[in-house]
Design an enzyme around this catalytic site. Structure first.
Site, PDB file in Angstrom:
ATOM      1  N   GLU A 152       0.663  -1.300   0.089  1.00 55.98           N
ATOM      2  CA  GLU A 152      -0.026  -0.234   0.091  1.00 55.98           C
ATOM      3  C   GLU A 152       0.683   1.274   0.225  1.00 55.98           C
ATOM      4  OE1 GLU A 152      -3.005   2.224   3.190  1.00 55.98           O
ATOM      5  OE2 GLU A 152      -2.735   0.100   3.342  1.00 55.98           O
ATOM      6  N   LYS A 200     -11.462  -1.224   7.275  1.00 58.48           N
ATOM      7  CA  LYS A 200     -10.517  -0.995   7.851  1.00 58.48           C
ATOM      8  C   LYS A 200     -10.278  -0.573   9.659  1.00 58.48           C
ATOM      9  CE  LYS A 200      -7.297   2.171   7.279  1.00 58.48           C
ATOM     10  NZ  LYS A 200      -6.337   2.919   6.407  1.00 58.48           N
TER      11      LYS A 200
END
Length: 223
Positions: free
Chosen positions: A53, A142
């Site tokens: 990421e 998340k």
């Protein structure tokens, strides 16, 4: 019906990548400059940690993404984090993002991910925030910052929300990977505890060793 793939407003919830399901670990690469992103990414991919990421808080993150796409091809699953608007989501997808991650829940970011057909992981902390993000069509939610509540919080949340997939991120150490996976996490996002000094020109061998430890911890917890 599998609620994970429930149709949402005429679209289907995007499934997580095979790489995420297989490894259970995402490397969150947040740096002050893009100078050391490529060497660090190469060390991670060589070690088997292939879900990366790149955060938009890193200058030149999208340009680095395009370079990594050319370098790693399909060998790495490369997404963009810290996405906070539909415009940023579209720019990230156009640059080749395989997935989108947000620090909080923004419905328009989820919508862009659904339209583009890429996994999207919006952030949340409270049960209300996490459930709202899931119901909007998130691939997984998340839990952020995850270090504050700990793995027991995830178990308590998923008891009444068993269909919601959760990816804890924020302040998680490598030794915490196993407990989070055993608590029911889909995957774990690792930032500074994984990258160490590698994003400042530091030890790439040590980075690879930490990556292998994290992957082994996830695999062991699943076994």
């Amino acid at each position: 019906m599998n609620t994970f793939l429930r149709p949402l407003s005429g679209r289907r919830r995007t499934a997580p990548s095979e790489a995420l399901l297989r490894t259970g670990v995402v490397a969150v690469l947040r740096a002050d400059s893009p100078d050391h992103l490529m060497p660090a990414a190469g060390a991670l991919v060589d070690a088997g940690l292939v879900c990366l990421e790149l955060t938009l808080t890193t200058p030149g993150a999208l340009e680095a993404l395009e370079r990594m796409r050319g370098e790693f091809g399909d060998a790495a699953d490369i997404g963009v984090g810290s996405v906070r608007s539909a415009v940023e989501a579209r720019r990230s997808v156009d640059a080749g993002a395989d997935f989108l991650v947000s620090p909080g829940f923004a419905a328009d970011v989820v919508d862009e991910g659904l339209r583009a057909g890429v996994p999207v992981y919006p952030g949340g902390f409270t049960p209300t925030e996490l459930a709202a993000a899931w119901d909007a069509g998130a691939t997984a939610v998340k839990l952020f910052p995850a270090s504050t509540p700990g793995p027991a919080y995830l178990k308590a949340f998923t008891d009444p929300f068993p269909d919601v997939r959760v990816m804890p991120t924020g302040g998680i150490g490598i030794d915490d990977v196993g407990p989070w996976i055993r608590a029911g996490a889909l995957a774990v996002g690792l930032g500074g505890a994984l990258s160490g000094d590698a994003l400042h020109g530091g030890d790439l061998t040590a980075l690879a060793q930490r990556a292998r430890r994290a992957l082994d911890a996830a695999a062991g917890a699943r076994a």
